[in-house]
Design an enzyme around this catalytic site. Sequence first.
Site, PDB file in Angstrom:
ATOM      1  N   ASP A  58      59.235  12.838  36.441  1.00  0.00           N
ATOM      2  CA  ASP A  58      59.935  12.873  37.486  1.00  0.00           C
ATOM      3  C   ASP A  58      59.713  14.006  38.347  1.00  0.00           C
ATOM      4  O   ASP A  58      59.343  15.170  38.223  1.00  0.00           O
ATOM      5  CB  ASP A  58      61.563  12.889  37.144  1.00  0.00           C
ATOM      6  CG  ASP A  58      62.535  12.372  38.373  1.00  0.00           C
ATOM      7  OD1 ASP A  58      62.096  11.838  39.130  1.00  0.00           O
ATOM      8  OD2 ASP A  58      63.841  12.809  37.785  1.00  0.00           O
ATOM      9  N   HIS A  68      53.218  10.758  44.303  1.00  0.00           N
ATOM     10  CA  HIS A  68      53.035   9.860  43.345  1.00  0.00           C
ATOM     11  C   HIS A  68      51.357  10.066  42.784  1.00  0.00           C
ATOM     12  O   HIS A  68      51.054   9.766  41.769  1.00  0.00           O
ATOM     13  CB  HIS A  68      53.197   8.609  43.728  1.00  0.00           C
ATOM     14  CG  HIS A  68      54.934   8.422  43.826  1.00  0.00           C
ATOM     15  ND1 HIS A  68      55.780   8.612  43.066  1.00  0.00           N
ATOM     16  CD2 HIS A  68      55.726   7.556  44.799  1.00  0.00           C
ATOM     17  CE1 HIS A  68      57.048   8.367  43.327  1.00  0.00           C
ATOM     18  NE2 HIS A  68      56.913   7.508  44.368  1.00  0.00           N
ATOM     19  N   LEU A  96      43.800   7.927  20.818  1.00  0.00           N
ATOM     20  CA  LEU A  96      45.158   8.215  21.463  1.00  0.00           C
ATOM     21  C   LEU A  96      45.510   6.840  21.831  1.00  0.00           C
ATOM     22  O   LEU A  96      44.795   6.023  22.252  1.00  0.00           O
ATOM     23  CB  LEU A  96      44.852   9.149  22.577  1.00  0.00           C
ATOM     24  CG  LEU A  96      46.201   9.340  23.497  1.00  0.00           C
ATOM     25  CD1 LEU A  96      47.216  10.181  22.546  1.00  0.00           C
ATOM     26  CD2 LEU A  96      45.884   9.995  24.698  1.00  0.00           C
TER      27      LEU A  96
HETATM   28  C1  IPE Z   1      63.091   7.637  36.035  1.00  0.00           C
HETATM   29  O1  IPE Z   1      63.046   8.708  37.436  1.00  0.00           O
HETATM   30  C2  IPE Z   1      61.946   6.706  36.284  1.00  0.00           C
HETATM   31  C3  IPE Z   1      60.698   7.134  36.226  1.00  0.00           C
HETATM   32  C4  IPE Z   1      60.246   8.196  36.004  1.00  0.00           C
HETATM   33  C5  IPE Z   1      59.618   6.334  36.356  1.00  0.00           C
HETATM   34  P1  IPE Z   1      64.202   8.279  38.357  1.00  0.00           P
HETATM   35  O2  IPE Z   1      63.838   9.290  39.376  1.00  0.00           O
HETATM   36  O3  IPE Z   1      64.045   6.715  39.074  1.00  0.00           O
HETATM   37  O4  IPE Z   1      65.465   8.353  37.800  1.00  0.00           O
HETATM   38  P2  IPE Z   1      66.915   8.752  38.345  1.00  0.00           P
HETATM   39  O5  IPE Z   1      67.234   7.901  39.487  1.00  0.00           O
HETATM   40  O6  IPE Z   1      66.955  10.293  38.817  1.00  0.00           O
HETATM   41  O7  IPE Z   1      67.966   8.557  37.179  1.00  0.00           O
HETATM   42  C1  IPE Z   2      59.247   9.903  39.696  1.00  0.00           C
HETATM   43  O1  IPE Z   2      59.312  10.518  40.720  1.00  0.00           O
HETATM   44  C2  IPE Z   2      58.210   8.707  39.632  1.00  0.00           C
HETATM   45  C3  IPE Z   2      59.140   7.606  39.707  1.00  0.00           C
HETATM   46  C4  IPE Z   2      60.136   7.281  39.665  1.00  0.00           C
HETATM   47  C5  IPE Z   2      58.079   6.460  40.047  1.00  0.00           C
HETATM   48  P1  IPE Z   2      60.252  10.508  41.859  1.00  0.00           P
HETATM   49  O2  IPE Z   2      59.685   9.309  42.823  1.00  0.00           O
HETATM   50  O3  IPE Z   2      61.477   9.821  41.158  1.00  0.00           O
HETATM   51  O4  IPE Z   2      60.599  11.563  42.496  1.00  0.00           O
HETATM   52  P2  IPE Z   2      61.983  12.376  43.128  1.00  0.00           P
HETATM   53  O5  IPE Z   2      63.166  12.478  41.685  1.00  0.00           O
HETATM   54  O6  IPE Z   2      62.535  11.714  44.310  1.00  0.00           O
HETATM   55  O7  IPE Z   2      61.656  13.722  43.255  1.00  0.00           O
HETATM   56 MG    MG Z   3      63.350  10.832  40.261  1.00  0.00          MG
END
Ligand code: IPE
Ligand code: IPE
Ligand code: MG
Length: 240
Positions: free
Chosen positions: A19, A36, A130
Amino acid sequence: MAAKDTARATPTHVAVIMDGNGRWARQRGSHRLAGHKRGAERAREVVEACPDLGIDYMTLYAFSTENWKRSTREVLGLMSLFGRYIRREADRLADEGVRMRIIGDRTRIDPKLQRLFSWIESRTRHNDRLHLQVAINYGGRNEITRATRRVAEAVARGELAPDAIDEATIAAHLDTAGLPDPDLVIRTSGETRISNYLLWQCAYAEYEFTDTLWPDFTAEKLDEIVTRFRQRERRFGAVS
Ligand code: IPE
Ligand code: IPE
Ligand code: MG
């Protein structure tokens, strides 16, 4: 590097909630997709570090069943990133003995990408240095619901008696059938929630939350977390 026979074991299975990509990009005035893209590079580095750390299974959360709520641009950008990652990494994964599986509900995934999922799984199926699972259109509740449906179908066909259903039956119908439960869950970016990840499998996992944004996460940070994990006492309800 410490191996499995140290006083406290290395986590066999590490699950990661990657995240913070969006915030990382915003801090740089870039589009979320730039975060990403950097995140995917970090995933490669972290996966590569696993065998030396004694980690046999790694499961990465890449796209949740809730992430469809994002803009079309971001969703399509992520989907094309997954395709590119698989195509670009295929040779390296094969050379490094990585077995790759995709977990999650594939029915909503573009058929071309679904074929790529099957292709990489089949290409790497004999590897066992792995085990890498990537969770795409994954949600713990969705997975348990799909598993329940399959168990009910087996009952309806007369192949399974309701009172024969036990925890092992449920586990065997999950996307992670045959894999050990995660010992350790790591979430980056400072959020302290599980966001529908591996709800069944993480019943007894240890958790580590780090403020580091995923695009800044490194193999060294993973090493530090694994070292801390080894200090933990896991009691599983018993008295030490
Ligand atoms: C969780 O992250 C999903 C992934 C890392 C793929 P999100 O950014 O989507 O989760 P919330 O919205 O903070 O719960
Ligand atoms: C996690 O990073 C990746 C996915 C959920 C696909 P985010 O896109 O949720 O990044 P933030 O939380 O907005 O910083
Ligand atoms: Mg996020």
